[in-house]
Design a protein around this motif. Structure first.
Motif, PDB file in Angstrom:
ATOM      1  N   LEU A 146       6.991  12.228  -4.094  1.00 36.61           N
ATOM      2  CA  LEU A 146       6.238  11.186  -4.792  1.00 36.61           C
ATOM      3  C   LEU A 146       6.891   9.835  -4.508  1.00 36.61           C
ATOM      4  O   LEU A 146       8.091   9.654  -4.751  1.00 36.61           O
ATOM      5  CB  LEU A 146       6.243  11.471  -6.304  1.00 36.61           C
ATOM      6  CG  LEU A 146       5.553  10.432  -7.184  1.00 36.61           C
ATOM      7  CD1 LEU A 146       4.068  10.333  -6.854  1.00 36.61           C
ATOM      8  CD2 LEU A 146       5.720  10.808  -8.661  1.00 36.61           C
ATOM      9  N   ILE A 147       6.111   8.924  -3.979  1.00 38.65           N
ATOM     10  CA  ILE A 147       6.634   7.587  -3.654  1.00 38.65           C
ATOM     11  C   ILE A 147       6.124   6.597  -4.701  1.00 38.65           C
ATOM     12  O   ILE A 147       4.920   6.358  -4.818  1.00 38.65           O
ATOM     13  CB  ILE A 147       6.177   7.137  -2.240  1.00 38.65           C
ATOM     14  CG1 ILE A 147       6.440   8.246  -1.193  1.00 38.65           C
ATOM     15  CG2 ILE A 147       6.858   5.833  -1.850  1.00 38.65           C
ATOM     16  CD1 ILE A 147       7.878   8.678  -1.057  1.00 38.65           C
ATOM     17  N   ASP A 148       7.062   6.055  -5.453  1.00 37.52           N
ATOM     18  CA  ASP A 148       6.710   5.098  -6.507  1.00 37.52           C
ATOM     19  C   ASP A 148       6.237   3.787  -5.887  1.00 37.52           C
ATOM     20  O   ASP A 148       6.685   3.396  -4.803  1.00 37.52           O
ATOM     21  CB  ASP A 148       7.943   4.836  -7.387  1.00 37.52           C
ATOM     22  CG  ASP A 148       8.410   6.090  -8.105  1.00 37.52           C
ATOM     23  OD1 ASP A 148       7.717   6.526  -9.028  1.00 37.52           O
ATOM     24  OD2 ASP A 148       9.471   6.641  -7.721  1.00 37.52           O
ATOM     25  N   SER A 149       5.395   3.083  -6.631  1.00 36.10           N
ATOM     26  CA  SER A 149       4.820   1.844  -6.087  1.00 36.10           C
ATOM     27  C   SER A 149       5.877   0.755  -5.929  1.00 36.10           C
ATOM     28  O   SER A 149       5.676  -0.206  -5.190  1.00 36.10           O
ATOM     29  CB  SER A 149       3.677   1.344  -6.973  1.00 36.10           C
ATOM     30  OG  SER A 149       4.180   0.923  -8.226  1.00 36.10           O
TER      31      SER A 149
ATOM     32  N   LEU B 238       3.582   3.523  16.010  1.00 38.40           N
ATOM     33  CA  LEU B 238       3.619   3.088  14.612  1.00 38.40           C
ATOM     34  C   LEU B 238       2.677   3.979  13.801  1.00 38.40           C
ATOM     35  O   LEU B 238       1.775   4.598  14.362  1.00 38.40           O
ATOM     36  CB  LEU B 238       3.166   1.627  14.527  1.00 38.40           C
ATOM     37  CG  LEU B 238       4.137   0.596  15.107  1.00 38.40           C
ATOM     38  CD1 LEU B 238       3.463  -0.773  15.182  1.00 38.40           C
ATOM     39  CD2 LEU B 238       5.405   0.527  14.258  1.00 38.40           C
ATOM     40  N   PRO B 239       2.881   4.011  12.482  1.00 44.39           N
ATOM     41  CA  PRO B 239       1.991   4.848  11.672  1.00 44.39           C
ATOM     42  C   PRO B 239       0.541   4.378  11.790  1.00 44.39           C
ATOM     43  O   PRO B 239       0.276   3.176  11.802  1.00 44.39           O
ATOM     44  CB  PRO B 239       2.519   4.662  10.244  1.00 44.39           C
ATOM     45  CG  PRO B 239       3.361   3.436  10.281  1.00 44.39           C
ATOM     46  CD  PRO B 239       3.881   3.303  11.661  1.00 44.39           C
TER      47      PRO B 239
ATOM     48  N   GLN C 268      -4.521  -3.144   1.598  1.00 42.17           N
ATOM     49  CA  GLN C 268      -3.480  -3.504   2.558  1.00 42.17           C
ATOM     50  C   GLN C 268      -2.162  -2.863   2.120  1.00 42.17           C
ATOM     51  O   GLN C 268      -1.824  -2.960   0.947  1.00 42.17           O
ATOM     52  CB  GLN C 268      -3.334  -5.026   2.533  1.00 42.17           C
ATOM     53  CG  GLN C 268      -2.682  -5.605   3.749  1.00 42.17           C
ATOM     54  CD  GLN C 268      -3.712  -6.007   4.779  1.00 42.17           C
ATOM     55  OE1 GLN C 268      -4.395  -5.161   5.341  1.00 42.17           O
ATOM     56  NE2 GLN C 268      -3.827  -7.286   5.035  1.00 42.17           N
ATOM     57  N   LEU C 269      -1.468  -2.214   3.022  1.00 44.70           N
ATOM     58  CA  LEU C 269      -0.175  -1.611   2.676  1.00 44.70           C
ATOM     59  C   LEU C 269       0.906  -2.251   3.541  1.00 44.70           C
ATOM     60  O   LEU C 269       0.855  -2.174   4.772  1.00 44.70           O
ATOM     61  CB  LEU C 269      -0.201  -0.097   2.907  1.00 44.70           C
ATOM     62  CG  LEU C 269       1.119   0.630   2.644  1.00 44.70           C
ATOM     63  CD1 LEU C 269       1.483   0.567   1.163  1.00 44.70           C
ATOM     64  CD2 LEU C 269       1.033   2.085   3.093  1.00 44.70           C
ATOM     65  N   GLN C 270       1.866  -2.886   2.893  1.00 43.22           N
ATOM     66  CA  GLN C 270       2.967  -3.495   3.649  1.00 43.22           C
ATOM     67  C   GLN C 270       3.967  -2.428   4.055  1.00 43.22           C
ATOM     68  O   GLN C 270       4.317  -1.556   3.251  1.00 43.22           O
ATOM     69  CB  GLN C 270       3.674  -4.539   2.786  1.00 43.22           C
ATOM     70  CG  GLN C 270       2.829  -5.778   2.541  1.00 43.22           C
ATOM     71  CD  GLN C 270       3.649  -6.919   1.960  1.00 43.22           C
ATOM     72  OE1 GLN C 270       4.766  -6.717   1.470  1.00 43.22           O
ATOM     73  NE2 GLN C 270       3.096  -8.110   2.011  1.00 43.22           N
TER      74      GLN C 270
ATOM     75  N   ILE D 298       7.825   1.436   2.898  1.00 40.82           N
ATOM     76  CA  ILE D 298       6.558   0.853   2.447  1.00 40.82           C
ATOM     77  C   ILE D 298       6.782   0.233   1.078  1.00 40.82           C
ATOM     78  O   ILE D 298       7.713   0.613   0.364  1.00 40.82           O
ATOM     79  CB  ILE D 298       5.412   1.891   2.360  1.00 40.82           C
ATOM     80  CG1 ILE D 298       5.750   3.010   1.360  1.00 40.82           C
ATOM     81  CG2 ILE D 298       5.074   2.450   3.724  1.00 40.82           C
ATOM     82  CD1 ILE D 298       4.575   3.930   1.041  1.00 40.82           C
ATOM     83  N   HIS D 299       5.947  -0.732   0.741  1.00 42.06           N
ATOM     84  CA  HIS D 299       5.951  -1.268  -0.622  1.00 42.06           C
ATOM     85  C   HIS D 299       4.512  -1.257  -1.112  1.00 42.06           C
ATOM     86  O   HIS D 299       3.706  -2.110  -0.723  1.00 42.06           O
ATOM     87  CB  HIS D 299       6.540  -2.688  -0.652  1.00 42.06           C
ATOM     88  CG  HIS D 299       6.664  -3.221  -2.045  1.00 42.06           C
ATOM     89  ND1 HIS D 299       6.595  -4.561  -2.342  1.00 42.06           N
ATOM     90  CD2 HIS D 299       6.851  -2.585  -3.230  1.00 42.06           C
ATOM     91  CE1 HIS D 299       6.733  -4.725  -3.653  1.00 42.06           C
ATOM     92  NE2 HIS D 299       6.894  -3.544  -4.211  1.00 42.06           N
ATOM     93  N   ILE D 300       4.199  -0.276  -1.930  1.00 43.83           N
ATOM     94  CA  ILE D 300       2.828  -0.120  -2.427  1.00 43.83           C
ATOM     95  C   ILE D 300       2.499  -1.259  -3.398  1.00 43.83           C
ATOM     96  O   ILE D 300       1.378  -1.755  -3.433  1.00 43.83           O
ATOM     97  CB  ILE D 300       2.661   1.263  -3.094  1.00 43.83           C
ATOM     98  CG1 ILE D 300       2.922   2.375  -2.064  1.00 43.83           C
ATOM     99  CG2 ILE D 300       1.279   1.416  -3.697  1.00 43.83           C
ATOM    100  CD1 ILE D 300       2.966   3.772  -2.645  1.00 43.83           C
TER     101      ILE D 300
END
Ligand SMILES: O=c1ccn([C@H]2C[C@H](O)[C@@H](COP(=O)(O)OP(=O)(O)OP(=O)(O)O)O2)c(=O)[nH]1
Ligand SMILES: [Mg+2]
Length: 150
Positions: free
Chosen positions: A86-89, A18-19, A2-4, A55-57
């Protein structure tokens, strides 16, 4: 998994979709250029484009990669100013796309246009151990073409 996500620009989900994964096998979620109006990007120019999305991984075992779309990159020279994002978690801010026109013609970026793609990948955060010597490997320190071309 699940990805918020948060919608930061209300045009996402109303004027623009939406994505979502485009096909069942898609690896990437397209990111849209949430610009107010058409934006001319001159050859050589780099512009930071908001996506209207956060997003919040959360799980440090995953990261996001922002990658170019192959059609835009190959046909129009529209790639990323940072080559790969690069997207940090733990990043919770707006996803931004550094849009670089490496081509020879002005590119007209339309509001809502799919500009780049987001891929979620597993990553490993390691524990670091400093040593004086490595256990010998067959390759050793040979690299950068050391093994020849054929
Ligand atoms: O194409 C990108 C690359 C990064 N980011 C965001 C998410 C990422 O977690 C954060 C920091 O990215 P990075 O660590 O690559 O940049 P930095 O220059 O090292 O900045 P910082 O000092 O904030 O870590 O910026 C984006 O929105 N788009
Ligand atoms: Mg950083």
């Amino acid at each position: 998994m699940q990805l918020q996500y948060k919608v930061l620009n209300p045009k996402l989900g109303s004027e623009f979709p939406l994505p979502a994964y485009a096909t069942t096998g898609s690896a990437g979620l397209d990111l849209r250029a949430m610009v107010e109006q058409r934006l001319q990007i001159e050859p050589g120019q780099t512009v930071l484009i908001p996506t209207g999305l956060a997003i919040h991984i959360a799980d440090p075992g995953y990261a996001g990669l922002v990658l170019p779309r192959s059609g835009l990159g190959h046909k129009h020279g529209i790639v990323l100013g940072n080559l790969v994002g690069l997207i940090d978690s733990d990043y919770q801010g707006e996803l931004m796309v550094s849009c670089w026109n490496r081509g020879h013609a002005t590119f007209a970026l339309e509001p809502g246009e799919r500009l780049a793609q987001l891929v979620i990948v597993p990553v490993m955060q390691v524990t670091l151990e400093q040593v004086e010597e490595f256990e010998a490997s067959h390759r050793g320190s040979g690299g950068f073409g050391h093994s020849g071309r054929q």
